[in-house]
Write an enzyme that holds these catalytic residues in place. Structure first.
Site, PDB file in Angstrom:
ATOM      1  N   GLY A 215       0.823  -1.213   0.000  1.00 33.83           N
ATOM      2  CA  GLY A 215       0.000   0.000   0.000  1.00 33.83           C
ATOM      3  C   GLY A 215       0.853   1.257   0.000  1.00 33.83           C
ATOM      4  O   GLY A 215       0.533   2.235   0.673  1.00 33.83           O
TER       5      GLY A 215
ATOM      6  N   TYR B 154     -13.711  -2.886  10.844  1.00 34.00           N
ATOM      7  CA  TYR B 154     -12.365  -2.304  10.761  1.00 34.00           C
ATOM      8  C   TYR B 154     -11.634  -2.550  12.092  1.00 34.00           C
ATOM      9  O   TYR B 154     -10.475  -2.979  12.096  1.00 34.00           O
ATOM     10  CB  TYR B 154     -12.463  -0.799  10.474  1.00 34.00           C
ATOM     11  CG  TYR B 154     -11.113  -0.105  10.388  1.00 34.00           C
ATOM     12  CD1 TYR B 154     -10.253  -0.333   9.312  1.00 34.00           C
ATOM     13  CD2 TYR B 154     -10.692   0.778  11.382  1.00 34.00           C
ATOM     14  CE1 TYR B 154      -9.010   0.306   9.239  1.00 34.00           C
ATOM     15  CE2 TYR B 154      -9.463   1.416  11.313  1.00 34.00           C
ATOM     16  CZ  TYR B 154      -8.626   1.173  10.236  1.00 34.00           C
ATOM     17  OH  TYR B 154      -7.399   1.799  10.173  1.00 34.00           O
TER      18      TYR B 154
HETATM   19  N1  LIG Z   1      -4.975   7.284   8.390  1.00 35.08           N
HETATM   20  C1  LIG Z   1      -5.152   7.007   9.674  1.00 35.08           C
HETATM   21  O1  LIG Z   1      -5.586   7.851  10.464  1.00 35.08           O
HETATM   22  C2  LIG Z   1      -4.805   5.645  10.200  1.00 35.08           C
HETATM   23  C3  LIG Z   1      -4.958   5.422  11.575  1.00 35.08           C
HETATM   24  C4  LIG Z   1      -4.628   4.175  12.079  1.00 35.08           C
HETATM   25  C5  LIG Z   1      -4.187   3.190  11.235  1.00 35.08           C
HETATM   26  N2  LIG Z   1      -4.068   3.422   9.898  1.00 35.08           N
HETATM   27  C6  LIG Z   1      -3.580   2.332   9.039  1.00 35.08           C
HETATM   28  O2  LIG Z   1      -2.493   2.794   8.269  1.00 35.08           O
HETATM   29  C7  LIG Z   1      -2.400   2.018   7.063  1.00 35.08           C
HETATM   30  C8  LIG Z   1      -2.223   2.935   5.875  1.00 35.08           C
HETATM   31  O3  LIG Z   1      -3.410   3.685   5.722  1.00 35.08           O
HETATM   32  P1  LIG Z   1      -3.447   5.186   5.140  1.00 35.08           P
HETATM   33  O4  LIG Z   1      -4.053   6.023   6.177  1.00 35.08           O
HETATM   34  O5  LIG Z   1      -2.154   5.546   4.559  1.00 35.08           O
HETATM   35  O6  LIG Z   1      -4.562   4.990   4.000  1.00 35.08           O
HETATM   36  P2  LIG Z   1      -4.512   5.239   2.411  1.00 35.08           P
HETATM   37  O7  LIG Z   1      -3.915   6.550   2.106  1.00 35.08           O
HETATM   38  O8  LIG Z   1      -5.897   4.964   1.944  1.00 35.08           O
HETATM   39  O9  LIG Z   1      -3.515   4.110   1.902  1.00 35.08           O
HETATM   40  C9  LIG Z   1      -3.890   2.759   1.945  1.00 35.08           C
HETATM   41  C10 LIG Z   1      -3.050   2.006   0.960  1.00 35.08           C
HETATM   42  O10 LIG Z   1      -3.500   0.645   0.956  1.00 35.08           O
HETATM   43  C11 LIG Z   1      -3.743   0.286  -0.403  1.00 35.08           C
HETATM   44  N3  LIG Z   1      -4.766  -0.737  -0.587  1.00 35.08           N
HETATM   45  C12 LIG Z   1      -6.096  -0.619  -0.392  1.00 35.08           C
HETATM   46  N4  LIG Z   1      -6.713  -1.747  -0.765  1.00 35.08           N
HETATM   47  C13 LIG Z   1      -5.737  -2.591  -1.218  1.00 35.08           C
HETATM   48  C14 LIG Z   1      -5.742  -3.887  -1.763  1.00 35.08           C
HETATM   49  N5  LIG Z   1      -6.874  -4.564  -1.973  1.00 35.08           N
HETATM   50  N6  LIG Z   1      -4.555  -4.449  -2.124  1.00 35.08           N
HETATM   51  C15 LIG Z   1      -3.409  -3.771  -1.968  1.00 35.08           C
HETATM   52  N7  LIG Z   1      -3.337  -2.528  -1.483  1.00 35.08           N
HETATM   53  C16 LIG Z   1      -4.506  -1.947  -1.108  1.00 35.08           C
HETATM   54  C17 LIG Z   1      -4.177   1.569  -1.070  1.00 35.08           C
HETATM   55  O11 LIG Z   1      -4.085   1.430  -2.475  1.00 35.08           O
HETATM   56  P3  LIG Z   1      -5.068   2.267  -3.448  1.00 35.08           P
HETATM   57  O12 LIG Z   1      -4.428   3.606  -3.538  1.00 35.08           O
HETATM   58  O13 LIG Z   1      -5.046   1.488  -4.726  1.00 35.08           O
HETATM   59  O14 LIG Z   1      -6.407   2.301  -2.789  1.00 35.08           O
HETATM   60  C18 LIG Z   1      -3.177   2.535  -0.473  1.00 35.08           C
HETATM   61  O15 LIG Z   1      -1.941   2.456  -1.113  1.00 35.08           O
HETATM   62  C19 LIG Z   1      -3.671   1.175   7.010  1.00 35.08           C
HETATM   63  O16 LIG Z   1      -3.374  -0.137   7.444  1.00 35.08           O
HETATM   64  C20 LIG Z   1      -4.591   1.864   8.016  1.00 35.08           C
HETATM   65  O17 LIG Z   1      -5.528   0.968   8.573  1.00 35.08           O
HETATM   66  C21 LIG Z   1      -4.361   4.639   9.356  1.00 35.08           C
END
Ligand SMILES: NC(=O)c1ccc[n+]([C@@H]2O[C@H](COP(=O)([O-])OP(=O)(O)OC[C@H]3O[C@@H](n4cnc5c(N)ncnc54)[C@H](OP(=O)(O)O)[C@@H]3O)[C@@H](O)[C@H]2O)c1
Length: 311
Positions: free
Chosen positions: A39, A190
């Site tokens: 991701g 989630y």
């Molecule tokens: N943002 C927050 O506040 C927060 C808080 C706690 C934990 N997290 C965790 O941090 C991690 C990163 O999240 P983020 O906030 O950076 O979100 P994000 O910007 O939406 O990035 C998520 C990434 O995961 C990829 N992804 C989604 N579905 C996928 C699939 N089927 N196969 C492969 N890759 C896939 C997305 O690709 P696409 O671009 O193609 O969709 C994107 O590159 C996640 O595990 C999330 O649960 C985030």
């Protein structure tokens, strides 16, 4: 006058968040190391890959969208001058895609030093994948479980090596009960997937004790990324507020970076991190009986073969 106080409050909150959110100061040179970041096409994963590429490692951007993945590769290469950054296709909603990714990686790389299980999603409706698994659970937990277990032999061969699982503070509201078949509430689902992330990383750490492979999970904090994407007006308003109150993606990547590169995390395993420091996850994640039960259930759901279940 009220506008002045309102703006001052926002500035102070932003300042408070900046001062209290952890930063990874470790400048470790990583040339010669191979790192997979799932991701990494955007958000926290992109910033993690960028920081690691800056330290000279070969970085594999593992994501599902080739155009986005290649764009991330081009940008990171341009910004870091590191030409060892490449895209590989990985769609976590497909167990076959995970297996293809592992085979391709094993045939192209002789080692793997760090695996960053970062990819994640929030799905707002109940949907099952072609593998018969809840889509959000598969992206956030089942897919990363299969990916990690299949890569363990390569990680063991490359020891000392590290596995990271990006979880969330939401794990505190999660459960491992009926994870693939529950009356659907997307926030609950989630939270369940993030609870399973923490329980899985602790169980894997126990199974890999004394192998030189360390496993840790982490909470990046509340980060302004497209995880919260939606089209409604309220969601747009929310993303405006997120800008003020949440971490930037680079700030959100600091704990992943710390766990991936710091000397401190060389020997630490089975722990949970927040703001570049060890933190306490929910006490329920320490339940060893539950962890074994969850592992066994997951092995079946992701269809591991008997040879692959030897961990
Ligand atoms: N943002 C927050 O506040 C927060 C808080 C706690 C934990 N997290 C965790 O941090 C991690 C990163 O999240 P983020 O906030 O950076 O979100 P994000 O910007 O939406 O990035 C998520 C990434 O995961 C990829 N992804 C989604 N579905 C996928 C699939 N089927 N196969 C492969 N890759 C896939 C997305 O690709 P696409 O671009 O193609 O969709 C994107 O590159 C996640 O595990 C999330 O649960 C985030």
């Amino acid at each position: 006058m009220w506008l002045f106080w309102f703006l001052l409050t926002i500035v102070l909150i932003k300042l408070f968040n900046k001062v209290t959110s952890g930063k990874c100061y470790d400048e470790k040179v990583m040339s010669g190391e191979v790192v997979v970041v799932t991701g990494a096409s955007g958000g926290i994963g992109y910033e993690t890959a960028l920081e690691i590429a800056q330290r000279g490692a070969k970085v594999i951007i593992a994501c599902r969208d080739a155009a986005k993945g290649q764009r991330a590769v081009n940008e990171i290469t341009k910004r870091t001058k590191n030409t060892k950054v490449r895209y590989m296709h990985l769609d976590l909603t497909s167990l076959a895609s995970v297996r293809n990714f592992v085979e391709e990686l094993k045939s192209s790389e002789a080692k793997l030093d760090v695996l960053v299980n970062n990819a994640g999603a929030i799905c707002t409706k109940r949907e099952y994948t072609a593998d018969g698994l809840l889509k959000d659970m598969q992206i956030n937990y089942f897919g990363p479980f299969l990916l990690t277990v299949l890569l363990v032999p390569l990680l063991k061969k490359s020891a000392p090596s590290r596995i990271l699982v990006v979880a969330s503070a939401w794990h505190k509201f999660g459960t491992a009960e009926d994870i693939n078949d529950k009356r659907y509430c997307y926030i609950q689902s989630y939270a369940n997937s993030k609870f399973c992330n923490v329980v899985f990383s602790k169980e894997l750490a126990r199974r890999l004790a004394h192998t030189g492979v360390v496993v840790n999970s982490l909470n990046p904090g509340q980060v302004n990324t497209s995880l919260y994407k939606s089209s409604s007006f309220l969601e747009r308003l929310r993303s405006l507020l997120l800008y003020f109150f949440f971490k930037t993606p680079n700030e959100g990547a600091q704990t992943s970076l710390y766990v991936a590169v710091s000397d401190y995390c060389d020997q630490v395993t089975g722990k949970y991190f927040e703001d570049c420091a060890e933190a306490s996850p929910s006490a329920r994640t320490e339940d060893i009986v539950l962890a074994k039960k969850l592992w066994q259930l997951t092995e079946g759901l992701v269809k591991l073969t008997p040879e692959e279940t030897s961990l």
